[in-house]
Enzyme design. Structure first.
Site, PDB file in Angstrom:
ATOM      1  NE  ARG A 299     -26.669  15.225 151.247  1.00  0.00           N
ATOM      2  CZ  ARG A 299     -27.197  15.323 152.466  1.00  0.00           C
ATOM      3  NH1 ARG A 299     -27.482  14.466 153.343  1.00  0.00           N
ATOM      4  NH2 ARG A 299     -27.120  16.579 152.927  1.00  0.00           N
ATOM      5  CE1 TYR A 443     -20.435  18.198 143.992  1.00  0.00           C
ATOM      6  CE2 TYR A 443     -20.576  20.241 142.702  1.00  0.00           C
ATOM      7  CZ  TYR A 443     -20.272  18.861 142.455  1.00  0.00           C
ATOM      8  OH  TYR A 443     -20.060  18.244 141.707  1.00  0.00           O
ATOM      9  CD  GLU A 444     -26.265  18.174 145.942  1.00  0.00           C
ATOM     10  OE1 GLU A 444     -27.176  18.116 146.718  1.00  0.00           O
ATOM     11  OE2 GLU A 444     -26.354  18.944 144.778  1.00  0.00           O
ATOM     12  N   GLY A 445     -23.902  19.072 150.434  1.00  0.00           N
ATOM     13  CA  GLY A 445     -23.632  18.679 152.205  1.00  0.00           C
ATOM     14  C   GLY A 445     -22.167  18.215 152.198  1.00  0.00           C
TER      15      GLY A 445
END
Lengths: 604, 604
Positions: A299, A443-445
């Protein structure tokens, strides 16, 4: 010639004057060599490589993209040569342990190299950064055998790595995944499943690809509690380290995306022929915990990617504004004989550039600071200090990912606006930057998930200690600033906003634990926005304090730079912070409309 | 099956319940047939054509794009068939005079058809709308001969039209253009110059293309005062109306753009062989005045384009959110046995949808209202009323273009966010919408230029009368709302913001005329943002007043719709208006940092 990608003077300012990165050399043997001179040399090398090799192939990567034929992905033609150069320079695992092929570099310094590399060619870098990330997982959770089998080859770029989480029906909800792991008698597992959105899942840059895979061992509980992590190589590795047979990991498709064309985004079928073997990485059913370790780093990396795009967009826009001649000075608008001037002279363009300048400087300082906090969380003198900095990393990660990439997209869009019509033309750099940067919000949450993490997890973490510690840091900066006459006014505004954040954070935290929990979470993203504004204000104030102090003994050539640092603070305090106060006022309303509105009040 | 492109119920609401479009039929003979039934039929036909023909080829247009070979542009394969269908349906010039082939439709009704057409396939529509725009110029400024030669063929889509303003060194600064017009003995002119960014400048949809061209007659003054407008056909037209020789208008390139791929964006060389002949359109040296007539309409059209993309994005996102199953209800997040739900249930997704809903509804109402104002400016009962509505069109145009397209880009981005990773994949509709909509912030005058128009021209226009009249309308709506108990709270908030706008408008207007003029214009865009927020709040309040009144006698199936209208107002009042007040506070600072910062304080 204008600077490309980034503002070197500002990097120096953050690394040396604000964070004093050379002091890290005292904390850890691995860092011992990183005096100021070494740090400068490392950053300069990264900059050179970025500008000379990564940047020139960025457009080719965008235009050519990746192609899939018979299960094989071909990356843009120049990528392999530059990938090899990159690895010859030993840039793939800058912060990892030297015993496994890493460079043992302070995170604070690596942040600067990452800014150059990602600003030059972020789609290319994804192959590299994911490899480091996968390696880091192995370094942390692997058995000695797994480390010996994989690590050195990964950290030197001989093999690459990925991260196999997402499935068609399991995106944000990782716990819904259905990939299965069936135990074999020899302790290995047969893996069967479908994974999508796998960056670098298949490509032609390296001879093997090591996939950390989330899967559920047969019989394990539903949801995240039954997920384990496995290492699944594309080609099995023989005991002597040579490549063995194909491991039944088949690339069934690559995505046609809006951006990051140079990076292959793959669908992978594992074990369609019943022949995909993996080894457990870490403990059974503890896969999510392991992934979270990687996810925090990932993140932050996404924050770096977004920021690096924004930083590059700012440098391009500034250069364009200085050179594009169009229109007359506003004060001479009625005089057709007045000379045409660079658009840099037009108030609205200068406003846009100030928006970009202040945001990019705040981003850089925050991103580097979080990297610094990682260094301190590992090597600070006391456990208490380590814990404090670890808490900062936790709390600031959603800001560094969610808030930064939201702003980065805006900065890139602002840069396109400076270019006018040319911004929309693919010949110029803005279109690609805007298309590429957009995925960082997802992306990545998604950034909504980051906001839920901030409100639901980070705010109350450890009884709120990390958040309170962070307020302590902000107050220290404010107190220092108030002692400096030229900063007093802005410092007072920042103080007002910080105090309001404290009030609103308590309100939001309390609401999230009460009957209005849904309303609280419907305001999570706006809360992240307001928190991020405040953190940026703090960063700009910190910068201004350092600049004001260093201004006194500054060399002549540095004076405008320091003054510019102070101008960014003033601009932000005057134009953004009043709006931030408005955001806080809205948060105190904690609108429940979104969660109370009936479904049938939306269009059918 | 979910609705595509737009929310028909909301269109009906705006057209019939808010604007009462059928009342226009009493004002003008051409409108006499437009009773409610006819209006519904017209909109339904447009909707059908949009959904059945324009929408299915939108993706093909994006993927195939246009190609240039030997000076000829090929458009996407299906475009020609649909272009012919569109013209068979007589949709090209809905609001133009029937005697020349137009449909004489009220602008208010045409707005609804334009929403469907542009929401379905905006790149395709550019060929059509520019043709209408060019025709309108001829209708307004042309000689009888010019009208006879060109108009019918253009309004029926046999020929198309363009708009040749921009040159490589004359973008926002039109006055810098260098295209020359050399008088011939027969009253025509030889045209020589290079034009760029010409939408539909060359294509294969029609047998001729009529270019209105801005050029400078030899010896005319520098700047905008020496610009004249010419009609330059691609093929000359013989006296009998048949096509004559090629008119030396050569397409030298087409742009590779981030979006609107289906529309050709051309570079045109005029008179490279000394053989490009044009006729003067309107008076010598009055070209800018003529272009401004077209430009206002064109700017409103760009607002329609942006809004239509946002509206379509909202409908897609809503449908996706209702059908995408992912994650559990927040209240059951700790219960892995709880069923997975549509993401429509998640608070952050509902917030995003409410952001989209309230913005799209406000946009629709504003855009249609400006069209209604055009109708009234032409056909209202008294000259005073006509003047009043003309003033509204003038003042609201920068909001309908600049503010609306800024928000439209955000709404499309929000829609992408609802789709998560799928939003970034070109298979799904969001990527194209986001790429396409981005140009609406740039062309027909960047949104920064719209903001300067609002502050520098529209605010003080006619001694401020149009702005004062507009405040009068807002106050009327507020007074009506305050009489309705369920709206009182929101109405009070809107009132607060409207009053603040009045204060800030005076402040900005005064500042713009004083020594701090540069600082004022450095805040023009933020002023446009805050003004736009206020106008949207007014629109949402107006809608809510109508909904609340109609709720009393509503059929059961309409109740949720009306309640949803009120929810949009409440959401906006709670979440946006506090921020708007923050924007006003920032404007009262009127930051001069952007114009006072020294050039060398930016990176070199």
């Amino acid at each position: 010639m204008a600077q490309l990608i980034s503002d070197q003077r500002d990097i120096d300012f953050v690394v040396h004057e604000i964070l004093e990165a050379h002091t890290l050399s005292e904390l850890n043997d691995n860092y011992a060599d990183f005096n100021k001179k070494t740090i400068d040399m490392v950053i300069k090398e990264a900059k050179n490589l970025a500008i000379k090799e990564l940047l020139p192939i960025n457009k080719e990567g965008d235009e050519t993209g990746c192609t899939l034929e018979n299960g094989k992905v071909t990356t843009p033609a120049s990528f392999k040569r530059v990938f090899d150069l990159f690895n010859e320079g030993e840039w793939l695992a800058p912060t990892e342990d030297p015993q496994w092929g890493g460079q043992g570099m302070p995170f604070t310094v690596a942040a600067a190299t990452a800014e150059y590399f990602n600003g030059a060619n972020y789609p290319f870098m994804i192959y590299c950064t994911l490899t480091q990330g996968a390696g880091h997982l192995i370094e942390h959770f692997g058995t000695e055998a797994q480390k010996k089998t994989y690590l050195k080859n990964m950290y030197t770029g001989k093999w690459t790595g990925t991260m196999l989480l997402t499935e068609p029906e399991a995106g944000s909800d990782v716990g819904a995944l259905t990939t299965k792991a069936i135990p074999n008698a020899d302790g290995t597992y047969n893996i069967v499943g479908e994974k999508i959105f796998i960056s670098g899942g298949e490509h032609d840059l390296a001879e093997n690809i090591i996939h950390p895979v989330l899967a559920r061992i047969e019989g394990a509980p539903a949801g995240t509690r039954g997920i384990s992590l496995f290492l699944v190589p594309k080609y099995r590795v023989n005991k002597d380290g040579s490549l063995g047979q194909f491991n039944d990991v088949i690339c069934t498709g690559i995505e046609h995306k809006m951006g990051i064309h140079g990076n292959s985004t793959c669908s992978l079928s594992l074990g369609t022929r019943g022949n995909c073997v993996g080894t457990l990485l870490g403990e059974e059913n503890k896969g999510m915990k392991a992934m979270f370790l990687m996810m925090n780093a990932a993140r932050l990396l996404v924050g770096v990617q977004g920021f690096a795009c924004a930083g590059a967009a700012y440098m391009y826009a500034l250069d364009y504004a200085k050179n594009r001649i169009q229109g007359r000075n506003l004060t001479e608008i009625m005089n057709p004989g007045a000379p045409a001037v660079p658009i840099f002279r037009h108030p609205d363009v200068r406003r846009q550039l100030m928006v970009m300048k202040s945001n990019v400087e705040a981003m850089r300082t925050l991103i580097y600071y979080v990297h610094y906090c990682i260094d301190m969380s590992k090597y600070a003198a006391t456990d208490e200090e380590k814990a404090k900095y670890h808490g900062f990393v936790e709390v600031l990660t959603p800001i560094a990912k969610g808030y930064v990439t939201d702003r980065a997209f805006e900065v890139c869009s602002q840069g396109m606006q400076v270019y006018g019509g040319y911004g929309f033309i693919e010949e110029y750099p803005m279109a690609q930057l805007l298309r590429d940067v957009r995925i960082t919000m997802i992306y990545e949450g998604t950034n909504g998930i980051q906001a839920m993490d901030l409100l639901g997890r980070k705010l109350g973490m450890n009884k709120g200690k990390p958040v309170m510690d962070l307020f302590g840091e902000m107050e220290t900066t404010i107190a220092r600033a108030k002692d400096i006459p030229i900063l007093e006014k802005a410092a007072t505004k920042v103080e007002e906003v910080v105090k309001k954040l404290a009030e609103v954070a308590i309100h939001m935290g309390t609401t999230a634990m009460g009957p209005k929990v849904l309303a609280a979470f419907a305001n999570a993203h706006p809360f992240q926005d307001a928190t991020g504004d405040t953190v940026f204000a703090w960063m700009l104030l910190w910068r201004a304090v350092t600049a004001a102090q260093n201004l006194e003994k500054a060399k002549k050539k540095d004076i405008p730079f320091y003054q510019g640092v102070i101008k960014s603070l003033e601009f932000y305090a005057q134009t953004v912070l009043p709006i931030t106060l408005g955001r806080f006022a809205a948060l105190l309303n904690t609108s429940a409309v979104a969660v109370e509105i009936e479904d049938d009040m939306f269009p059918s």
